[in-house]
Design a protein around this motif. Structure first.
Motif, short mmCIF file in Angstrom:
data_model
loop_
_atom_site.label_atom_id
_atom_site.label_comp_id
_atom_site.label_asym_id
_atom_site.label_seq_id
_atom_site.Cartn_x
_atom_site.Cartn_y
_atom_site.Cartn_z
N VAL A 1 0.86 -1.39 -0.45
CA VAL A 1 0.12 0.33 -0.24
C VAL A 1 0.86 1.10 -0.14
CG1 VAL A 1 -1.47 1.48 1.66
CG2 VAL A 1 -1.88 -1.21 1.08
N GLU A 2 2.05 1.26 0.62
CA GLU A 2 2.51 2.94 0.91
C GLU A 2 3.26 2.70 -0.89
OE1 GLU A 2 6.46 4.32 3.98
OE2 GLU A 2 6.50 1.90 3.14
N ILE A 3 3.93 1.92 -0.94
CA ILE A 3 4.37 1.82 -2.41
C ILE A 3 3.54 2.09 -2.71
CG2 ILE A 3 5.37 0.48 -4.99
CD1 ILE A 3 7.20 -1.38 -2.17
N LEU A 4 2.80 1.73 -3.37
CA LEU A 4 1.40 2.09 -4.12
C LEU A 4 0.78 3.76 -3.85
CD1 LEU A 4 -0.69 1.51 -6.32
CD2 LEU A 4 -2.75 0.90 -4.41
N CYS A 5 0.88 4.41 -2.80
CA CYS A 5 0.96 5.91 -2.23
C CYS A 5 1.60 6.58 -2.85
CB CYS A 5 0.37 6.04 -0.95
SG CYS A 5 -1.04 5.19 -0.30
N GLN A 6 3.40 5.80 -3.01
CA GLN A 6 4.00 6.90 -3.64
C GLN A 6 4.51 7.06 -5.01
OE1 GLN A 6 7.62 4.95 -1.62
NE2 GLN A 6 7.12 6.05 0.70
N ASN A 7 3.79 6.22 -5.36
CA ASN A 7 3.31 6.57 -7.40
C ASN A 7 2.95 8.20 -7.83
OD1 ASN A 7 2.66 6.38 -9.92
ND2 ASN A 7 1.47 4.43 -9.68
N PRO A 8 4.23 8.50 -8.75
CA PRO A 8 3.82 9.43 -8.56
C PRO A 8 2.45 9.96 -9.91
CG PRO A 8 5.87 9.41 -9.25
CD PRO A 8 5.53 8.28 -9.28
N ASP A 9 1.96 9.15 -10.22
CA ASP A 9 0.06 9.28 -11.12
C ASP A 9 -0.49 9.19 -9.48
OD1 ASP A 9 1.74 9.04 -13.22
OD2 ASP A 9 1.66 6.50 -12.88
N THR A 10 -0.29 9.54 -8.15
CA THR A 10 -1.41 8.93 -7.33
C THR A 10 -1.27 9.46 -6.59
OG1 THR A 10 -0.57 6.89 -6.35
CG2 THR A 10 -2.41 7.07 -8.26
N ASP A 11 -0.17 10.25 -6.33
CA ASP A 11 0.07 10.83 -4.57
C ASP A 11 -0.59 12.22 -4.85
OD1 ASP A 11 2.07 11.33 -2.84
OD2 ASP A 11 2.55 12.63 -3.83
N HIS A 12 -1.32 12.74 -5.80
CA HIS A 12 -2.03 14.25 -5.61
C HIS A 12 -2.86 13.92 -5.17
CE1 HIS A 12 -2.48 12.82 -9.75
NE2 HIS A 12 -3.77 13.58 -9.61
N LEU A 13 -3.73 12.44 -4.99
CA LEU A 13 -4.97 12.28 -4.79
C LEU A 13 -5.25 13.02 -3.51
CD1 LEU A 13 -5.79 9.02 -7.27
CD2 LEU A 13 -6.18 11.62 -7.43
N PRO A 14 -6.60 13.19 -2.97
CA PRO A 14 -7.03 13.56 -1.45
C PRO A 14 -7.45 11.98 -0.52
CG PRO A 14 -8.13 14.62 -3.02
CD PRO A 14 -7.29 14.15 -3.99
N LEU A 15 -7.57 10.80 -1.38
CA LEU A 15 -7.29 9.24 -0.62
C LEU A 15 -6.11 8.98 -0.84
CD1 LEU A 15 -9.56 7.39 0.01
CD2 LEU A 15 -9.20 5.99 -2.12
N VAL A 16 -5.32 9.47 -1.79
CA VAL A 16 -4.03 9.01 -1.49
C VAL A 16 -2.93 9.88 0.14
CG1 VAL A 16 -1.08 8.56 -1.90
CG2 VAL A 16 -3.55 8.78 -3.45
N GLY A 17 -3.57 10.79 0.65
CA GLY A 17 -3.46 11.74 1.34
C GLY A 17 -3.50 10.79 2.57
N SER A 18 -5.07 10.49 2.62
CA SER A 18 -5.39 10.42 3.68
C SER A 18 -4.67 9.25 4.41
CB SER A 18 -7.31 10.28 3.28
OG SER A 18 -7.83 11.60 3.48
N ILE A 19 -4.71 8.13 3.07
CA ILE A 19 -3.97 6.95 3.96
C ILE A 19 -2.51 6.99 3.84
CG2 ILE A 19 -3.21 4.72 3.30
CD1 ILE A 19 -5.45 4.96 0.30
N LYS A 20 -1.74 8.30 3.27
CA LYS A 20 -0.52 8.37 3.88
C LYS A 20 -0.68 8.60 5.22
CE LYS A 20 2.02 9.32 0.22
NZ LYS A 20 2.87 10.35 -0.79
N ARG A 21 -1.27 9.79 5.82
CA ARG A 21 -1.29 10.40 7.04
C ARG A 21 -1.96 8.91 8.31
NH1 ARG A 21 -3.80 14.88 5.28
NH2 ARG A 21 -6.10 13.87 4.72
N ILE A 22 -2.91 7.55 8.02
CA ILE A 22 -2.96 6.43 8.83
C ILE A 22 -2.13 5.63 8.92
CG2 ILE A 22 -4.40 4.59 9.03
CD1 ILE A 22 -6.93 6.46 8.17
N LEU A 23 -0.91 5.89 7.71
CA LEU A 23 0.29 5.18 7.59
C LEU A 23 1.01 4.97 8.47
CD1 LEU A 23 0.54 4.44 4.21
CD2 LEU A 23 -0.21 2.06 6.07
N TYR A 24 1.20 7.56 8.77
CA TYR A 24 2.40 7.34 9.46
C TYR A 24 2.25 7.75 11.02
CZ TYR A 24 4.89 6.68 4.61
OH TYR A 24 5.08 6.31 3.48
N ALA A 25 0.96 8.25 11.17
CA ALA A 25 0.53 8.01 12.43
C ALA A 25 1.41 8.06 13.60
CB ALA A 25 -1.38 8.45 12.51
N ALA A 26 1.61 8.68 14.54
CA ALA A 26 2.55 8.20 15.51
C ALA A 26 0.91 7.83 16.61
CB ALA A 26 2.76 9.77 16.41
#
Length: 326
Positions: free
Chosen positions: A228-253
């Motif tokens: 999932v992390e590799i998919l979110c780091q894809n430049p084609d999908t990095d700007h999507l709001p859903l991808v940003g939300s997934i990243k916040r969940i992945l990297y949350a403390a």
């Protein structure tokens, strides 16, 4: 023949006791744990039992102790697999660690494969003679024979144990008559509370298997999160709001609550669209009001003084009580 077997195949539901009985009866060994075969020498001889002559037994080391020596045995086994065109992957790095679950799964596959060759029937296979050609093969045979002999002697001694117990009971009874009843009654209780080593070994093995299963489950879900992390780091999908939300969940403390905000942002596009439409309607109304005011001002300047006076009088009359007339 069974080469690629699914994890839900019946082969992976064979118990350890059945696996050990199969190994010991086939190779005339006396293994008590599946992980004792982690050196790879037992696997090589099992393949030699179903494919006589396919395994160069002089290259097999039954006395392998270090991981380097064990890896050499697995190289021999891999060469045999390649010769027989078997596509089974050997996880050498896990097997040489002696982990019970990994060794059990691979040995379950070995049993399934050996049973599929000639129906598992071994015709005139001399395990002891074939093992003598290996390095440390004679010592392994001697150890197995010594273990079997010690097991027989222990079983015979346990069978003969009740005989002196009766005499002990007589002596205890006599000592109780002389006033040492407390000492004699305390002796059998100490024997009864003595734990059996076999029960401890069984419990330790079960705990090791449980820990190995938990580690495999942890590694499985970690690999999914990594995908999932590799998919979110894809430049084609990095700007999507859903991808940003997934990243916040992945990297949350730990303890950081980002689930509600991410869900609101990711799952409420209708609310965002309605807010934008509301803002556009307000802007259009403001523009219309400004235009109307400009039109009214232009119309007033174009009237004559007499028309302006009549309009003012109309305004006064309209502002008074409806019972009054101008």
């Amino acid at each position: 023949m069974a080469t690629n077997i699914g994890m839900m195949d019946s082969a992976y539901f064979v118990g350890r006791s059945e696996i050990l009985a199969w190994i010991n009866s086939t190779l005339h060994l006396n293994l008590s744990k599946v992980e004792e075969a982690c050196s790879g020498a037992v696997h090589c001889q099992l393949m030699d039992s179903v494919h006589p002559g396919a395994v160069p037994m002089h290259k097999v080391n039954f006395d392998a102790k270090s991981e380097y020596e064990m890896i050499q045995n697995y190289k021999v086994l891999q060469d045999v697999f390649n010769k027989l065109k078997l596509t089974k992957h050997i996880e050498v790095s896990k097997l040489v660690k002696g982990r019970p679950l990994d060794n059990l799964e691979f040995m379950q596959w070995m049993k399934k494969y050996c049973d599929s060759v000639n129906g598992g029937q071994l015709h005139s296979y001399h395990a002891l003679e074939r093992r003598e050609a290996c390095k440390g093969g004679k010592e392994a045979t001697k150890r197995a024979a010594a273990t079997q002999q010690s097991g027989k002697s222990s079983s015979s001694s346990s069978a003969a144990a009740p005989r002196p117990s009766s005499s002990n009971g007589t002596r205890k009874h006599e000592s109780s008559n002389t006033g040492n009843h407390h000492h004699s009654s305390r002796a059998p209780s100490s024997k009864q509370t003595k734990p059996a080593p076999a029960a401890y070994d069984e419990k330790i093995t079960e705990l090791k298997l449980y820990i190995d299963s938990l580690e495999k489950e942890r590694d499985f879900y970690f690999s999914k999160l990594r995908d999932v992390e590799i998919l979110c780091q894809n430049p084609d999908t990095d700007h999507l709001p859903l991808v940003g939300s997934i990243k916040r969940i992945l990297y949350a403390a730990d303890g950081e609550d980002v689930g509600a905000a991410a869900e609101t942002q990711a799952l409420s596009p209708i609310a965002e669209g309605s807010e934008e439409r509301r803002n556009s309607v307000i802007e259009s109304q403001k523009r219309k009001l400004i235009v109307n005011q400009d039109v009214d001002a232009a119309a007033i300047t174009s009237l004559s003084p007499r028309q302006r006076l009549s309009d003012a009088s109309d305004v006064k009359c309209s502002g008074s009580s409806p019972l009054l007339t101008c």
